[in-house]
Design a protein around this motif. Structure first.
Motif, PDB file in Angstrom:
ATOM      1  N   GLU A 168     -32.707  -3.350 -26.320  1.00 49.44           N
ATOM      2  CA  GLU A 168     -31.842  -3.012 -25.042  1.00 49.44           C
ATOM      3  C   GLU A 168     -32.048  -1.485 -24.850  1.00 49.44           C
ATOM      4  N   VAL A 169     -32.722  -1.164 -23.847  1.00 44.08           N
ATOM      5  CA  VAL A 169     -32.647   0.093 -23.396  1.00 44.08           C
ATOM      6  C   VAL A 169     -32.385   0.716 -22.123  1.00 44.08           C
ATOM      7  N   GLU A 170     -31.655   1.930 -21.720  1.00 47.53           N
ATOM      8  CA  GLU A 170     -31.477   2.225 -20.417  1.00 47.53           C
ATOM      9  C   GLU A 170     -32.744   2.660 -19.818  1.00 47.53           C
ATOM     10  N   ARG A 171     -33.674   3.112 -20.598  1.00 49.18           N
ATOM     11  CA  ARG A 171     -34.901   3.706 -20.069  1.00 49.18           C
ATOM     12  C   ARG A 171     -35.924   3.969 -20.961  1.00 49.18           C
ATOM     13  N   THR A 172     -37.155   3.994 -20.656  1.00 49.12           N
ATOM     14  CA  THR A 172     -38.214   4.336 -21.878  1.00 49.12           C
ATOM     15  C   THR A 172     -39.041   5.363 -21.447  1.00 49.12           C
ATOM     16  N   TYR A 173     -39.339   6.365 -22.086  1.00 44.04           N
ATOM     17  CA  TYR A 173     -40.214   7.308 -22.052  1.00 44.04           C
ATOM     18  C   TYR A 173     -41.526   7.123 -22.667  1.00 44.04           C
ATOM     19  N   LEU A 174     -42.622   7.292 -22.000  1.00 53.78           N
ATOM     20  CA  LEU A 174     -43.811   7.244 -22.862  1.00 53.78           C
ATOM     21  C   LEU A 174     -44.608   8.592 -22.536  1.00 53.78           C
ATOM     22  N   LEU A 175     -44.724   9.423 -23.478  1.00 59.68           N
ATOM     23  CA  LEU A 175     -45.553  10.617 -23.326  1.00 59.68           C
ATOM     24  C   LEU A 175     -46.808  10.725 -24.319  1.00 59.68           C
ATOM     25  N   SER A 176     -47.876  11.153 -23.726  1.00 62.16           N
ATOM     26  CA  SER A 176     -49.065  11.500 -24.353  1.00 62.16           C
ATOM     27  C   SER A 176     -49.000  12.940 -24.683  1.00 62.16           C
ATOM     28  N   LEU A 177     -49.296  13.368 -25.973  1.00 58.85           N
ATOM     29  CA  LEU A 177     -49.407  14.565 -26.455  1.00 58.85           C
ATOM     30  C   LEU A 177     -50.668  14.841 -27.026  1.00 58.85           C
ATOM     31  N   GLY A 178     -51.289  16.233 -27.060  1.00 56.75           N
ATOM     32  CA  GLY A 178     -52.280  16.530 -27.995  1.00 56.75           C
ATOM     33  C   GLY A 178     -52.853  17.923 -27.213  1.00 56.75           C
ATOM     34  N   SER A 179     -53.863  18.454 -27.760  1.00 56.50           N
ATOM     35  CA  SER A 179     -54.497  19.725 -27.555  1.00 56.50           C
ATOM     36  C   SER A 179     -55.901  19.854 -27.552  1.00 56.50           C
ATOM     37  N   PRO A 186     -31.008   4.759 -25.244  1.00 56.75           N
ATOM     38  CA  PRO A 186     -29.811   3.810 -25.486  1.00 56.75           C
ATOM     39  C   PRO A 186     -29.253   3.339 -24.260  1.00 56.75           C
ATOM     40  N   PRO A 187     -28.643   2.065 -24.337  1.00 58.45           N
ATOM     41  CA  PRO A 187     -28.083   1.701 -22.993  1.00 58.45           C
ATOM     42  C   PRO A 187     -26.916   2.605 -22.644  1.00 58.45           C
ATOM     43  N   GLY A 188     -26.771   2.900 -21.342  1.00 54.13           N
ATOM     44  CA  GLY A 188     -25.427   3.431 -20.887  1.00 54.13           C
ATOM     45  C   GLY A 188     -25.408   4.990 -20.956  1.00 54.13           C
ATOM     46  N   LEU A 189     -26.615   5.477 -21.450  1.00 50.20           N
ATOM     47  CA  LEU A 189     -26.763   6.701 -21.426  1.00 50.20           C
ATOM     48  C   LEU A 189     -26.668   7.534 -19.892  1.00 50.20           C
ATOM     49  N   PRO A 190     -25.677   8.253 -19.711  1.00 46.65           N
ATOM     50  CA  PRO A 190     -25.508   8.965 -18.285  1.00 46.65           C
ATOM     51  C   PRO A 190     -26.928   9.557 -18.105  1.00 46.65           C
ATOM     52  N   TYR A 191     -27.185   9.547 -16.493  1.00 39.35           N
ATOM     53  CA  TYR A 191     -28.286  10.042 -15.938  1.00 39.35           C
ATOM     54  C   TYR A 191     -28.640  11.455 -16.126  1.00 39.35           C
ATOM     55  N   HIS A 192     -27.491  12.204 -16.232  1.00 36.19           N
ATOM     56  CA  HIS A 192     -27.758  13.624 -16.590  1.00 36.19           C
ATOM     57  C   HIS A 192     -28.151  14.147 -18.102  1.00 36.19           C
ATOM     58  N   GLU A 193     -27.910  13.047 -18.623  1.00 34.96           N
ATOM     59  CA  GLU A 193     -28.798  13.188 -20.289  1.00 34.96           C
ATOM     60  C   GLU A 193     -29.801  12.555 -20.265  1.00 34.96           C
ATOM     61  N   GLN A 194     -30.606  12.038 -19.204  1.00 37.32           N
ATOM     62  CA  GLN A 194     -32.003  11.407 -19.292  1.00 37.32           C
ATOM     63  C   GLN A 194     -32.803  12.510 -19.053  1.00 37.32           C
ATOM     64  N   GLN A 195     -33.971  12.263 -18.619  1.00 42.26           N
ATOM     65  CA  GLN A 195     -35.129  13.013 -18.320  1.00 42.26           C
ATOM     66  C   GLN A 195     -35.425  14.128 -19.388  1.00 42.26           C
TER      67      GLN A 195
END
Length: 72
Positions: free
Chosen positions: A6-17, A32-41
């Motif tokens: 269970e997740v609140e949101r999932t980030y997928l990042l493509s990193l490289g150089s 994690p579920p319930g993570l406040p919006y201001h602690e996301q991004q």
């Protein structure tokens, strides 16, 4: 991943150089579920804001669940 945990949101990042050793790799960051919006991004992706402490056993158990979900 979202079918396995269970997740609140999932980030997928493509990193490289293009510089140095040219490569790309992926980071999949479930919040994690319930993570406040201001602690996301970007806040959630910055190590200085804290990381979840996992034991090798917890990481191994999640890896096994993800492998099982992918093989279905």
């Amino acid at each position: 991943m979202e079918a396995t945990i269970e997740v609140e949101r999932t980030y997928l990042l493509s990193l490289g150089s293009q510089q140095g050793n040219s490569h790309v790799h992926w980071h999949i960051s479930p919040l994690p579920p319930g993570l406040p919006y201001h602690e996301q991004q970007f806040h959630a992706l910055m190590a200085e804001n804290g990381v979840l402490a996992w034991t090798p056993e917890q990481a191994g158990a999640l890896a096994a669940r993800l492998r099982a979900a992918l093989s279905d």
